[in-house]
Design a protein around this motif. Structure first.
Motif, PDB file in Angstrom:
ATOM      1  N   GLY A 104       1.233 -12.135  -3.843  1.00 37.91           N
ATOM      2  CA  GLY A 104       0.494 -12.242  -5.096  1.00 37.91           C
ATOM      3  C   GLY A 104      -0.578 -11.172  -5.243  1.00 37.91           C
ATOM      4  O   GLY A 104      -0.442 -10.057  -4.747  1.00 37.91           O
ATOM      5  N   LYS A 105      -1.645 -11.505  -5.918  1.00 40.68           N
ATOM      6  CA  LYS A 105      -2.747 -10.576  -6.150  1.00 40.68           C
ATOM      7  C   LYS A 105      -3.547 -10.374  -4.859  1.00 40.68           C
ATOM      8  O   LYS A 105      -3.436 -11.136  -3.912  1.00 40.68           O
ATOM      9  CB  LYS A 105      -3.661 -11.090  -7.260  1.00 40.68           C
ATOM     10  N   ASN A 106      -4.368  -9.333  -4.862  1.00 43.64           N
ATOM     11  CA  ASN A 106      -5.212  -9.010  -3.705  1.00 43.64           C
ATOM     12  C   ASN A 106      -4.405  -8.737  -2.441  1.00 43.64           C
ATOM     13  O   ASN A 106      -4.793  -9.109  -1.338  1.00 43.64           O
ATOM     14  CB  ASN A 106      -6.242 -10.125  -3.443  1.00 43.64           C
ATOM     15  N   THR A 107      -3.255  -8.099  -2.620  1.00 41.88           N
ATOM     16  CA  THR A 107      -2.423  -7.677  -1.502  1.00 41.88           C
ATOM     17  C   THR A 107      -2.086  -6.199  -1.680  1.00 41.88           C
ATOM     18  O   THR A 107      -2.173  -5.662  -2.788  1.00 41.88           O
ATOM     19  CB  THR A 107      -1.106  -8.478  -1.433  1.00 41.88           C
ATOM     20  N   VAL A 108      -1.695  -5.553  -0.586  1.00 42.54           N
ATOM     21  CA  VAL A 108      -1.261  -4.157  -0.682  1.00 42.54           C
ATOM     22  C   VAL A 108      -0.065  -4.048  -1.605  1.00 42.54           C
ATOM     23  O   VAL A 108       0.023  -3.137  -2.441  1.00 42.54           O
ATOM     24  CB  VAL A 108      -0.910  -3.604   0.717  1.00 42.54           C
ATOM     25  N   ALA A 109       0.876  -4.995  -1.471  1.00 40.18           N
ATOM     26  CA  ALA A 109       2.082  -4.955  -2.301  1.00 40.18           C
ATOM     27  C   ALA A 109       1.742  -4.973  -3.783  1.00 40.18           C
ATOM     28  O   ALA A 109       2.339  -4.243  -4.583  1.00 40.18           O
ATOM     29  CB  ALA A 109       2.990  -6.132  -1.950  1.00 40.18           C
ATOM     30  N   ASP A 110       0.771  -5.794  -4.173  1.00 37.71           N
ATOM     31  CA  ASP A 110       0.369  -5.866  -5.573  1.00 37.71           C
ATOM     32  C   ASP A 110      -0.155  -4.525  -6.065  1.00 37.71           C
ATOM     33  O   ASP A 110       0.180  -4.060  -7.161  1.00 37.71           O
ATOM     34  CB  ASP A 110      -0.700  -6.951  -5.748  1.00 37.71           C
ATOM     35  N   SER A 111      -0.965  -3.855  -5.224  1.00 36.96           N
ATOM     36  CA  SER A 111      -1.506  -2.546  -5.600  1.00 36.96           C
ATOM     37  C   SER A 111      -0.398  -1.510  -5.745  1.00 36.96           C
ATOM     38  O   SER A 111      -0.397  -0.719  -6.699  1.00 36.96           O
ATOM     39  CB  SER A 111      -2.509  -2.073  -4.538  1.00 36.96           C
ATOM     40  N   VAL A 112       0.557  -1.512  -4.813  1.00 34.49           N
ATOM     41  CA  VAL A 112       1.637  -0.523  -4.851  1.00 34.49           C
ATOM     42  C   VAL A 112       2.549  -0.767  -6.051  1.00 34.49           C
ATOM     43  O   VAL A 112       2.952   0.180  -6.739  1.00 34.49           O
ATOM     44  CB  VAL A 112       2.441  -0.548  -3.538  1.00 34.49           C
ATOM     45  N   ILE A 113       2.870  -2.030  -6.315  1.00 36.01           N
ATOM     46  CA  ILE A 113       3.701  -2.367  -7.477  1.00 36.01           C
ATOM     47  C   ILE A 113       3.038  -1.875  -8.763  1.00 36.01           C
ATOM     48  O   ILE A 113       3.684  -1.283  -9.637  1.00 36.01           O
ATOM     49  CB  ILE A 113       3.937  -3.888  -7.548  1.00 36.01           C
TER      50      ILE A 113
END
Length: 265
Positions: free
Chosen positions: A159-168
């Motif tokens: 979800g939010k506040n993750t590296v994946a969220d930033s990269v997406i």
């Protein structure tokens, strides 16, 4: 101008990648178990996991500099390193975004006498990300993305506040998971989310024998992503670590997000 070489030990995969990107790997003498890239890092001595550090393992490598995340544990480690006259550099890990990555690169570069290399790396990463930003501006609509962080056993979504969220987000996608951090998703939750794109790690796909076997996980075949063959995979080190390969990660995902829906992998 010459300077004495450091003996660097790192605790954090992204930190280790920064050392390599700054061409200082000849000064690296030990890493933690989350350091998996590049391949040659696996031949270095390991000090364990950055959340469960042992002073004995670190000091056995006779480091002159220990670089770790601010929230590495146990906290006592840093007092012990100070008493052993080992310099430490503690880097902020959150928020997991591009400005923090660039700031950390600058701090590491300055600490290991690689200031010019740090400036060059920051310029390169900024240029790579900006190139993708320009491409995104030409797109009419952002695809709705659901990143399946774990698909073995319980399906876990990032979800939010993750590296994946930033990269997406940097790659031009919309992470439709609105919860913070990671959360288990039921069959009904996946069907209700109905993403345009399902994002998974290449390691997850390898573990289940390929993309076709995603159909065995409840709910996935009922999504638009599955019906339109919009399954995008990426190396877990690129999507889970905010490191110097962020430009590569963003470019790869952009191409996956905006390729023709009818294109077969």
């Amino acid at each position: 101008m010459s300077y004495a070489k450091e003996r660097i030990v790192t605790a954090g995969g992204s930190i280790t990648e920064i050392i390599y990107a700054l061409d200082a790997n000849d000064e690296l003498v030990g890493v933690d178990m989350t350091s998996t890239y590049p391949q040659e890092v696996k031949s270095l001595p390991q000090i364990g996991y950055w959340k469960q550090l042992s002073i004995e393992g670190i000091l056995s490598l006779k480091p002159s500099l220990f670089i770790a995340w601010q929230d590495s544990e146990p906290e006592l480690i840093f007092e012990q390193l100070k008493n052993a006259h080992v310099a430490t550099l503690r880097l902020q890990r959150v928020p997991n975004n591009l400005p923090l990555l660039l700031a950390n690169i600058k701090r590491v570069a300055n600490a290991i006498n690689r200031k010019s290399q740090g400036e060059q790396l920051i310029t390169l990463i900024s240029s790579q990300v900006q190139s993708v930003e320009k491409l995104i501006q030409n797109q009419a609509k952002k695809p709705k993305v659901l990143f399946l962080f774990s698909i073995s056993g319980t399906t876990q979504v990032s979800g939010k506040n993750t590296v994946a969220d930033s990269v997406i987000t940097l790659a031009g996608g919309e992470n439709i998971a609105t919860h913070d951090f990671y959360k288990n998703y039921s069959t009904e939750a996946i069907i209700t989310a109905n993403p345009d794109i399902l994002l998974v790690t290449s390691q997850s796909l390898d573990a289940i024998g390929g993309k076709k076997n995603l159909s065995q996980f409840p709910g996935i075949i009922h999504t638009n992503a599955w019906k339109n063959n919009r399954i995008v995979s990426i190396d877990q080190a690129l999507i889970l670590g905010m490191g110097p390969r962020i430009g590569e990660a963003v470019s790869s995902l952009y191409n996956g997000f905006y390729r023709s829906p009818n294109k077969e992998d």
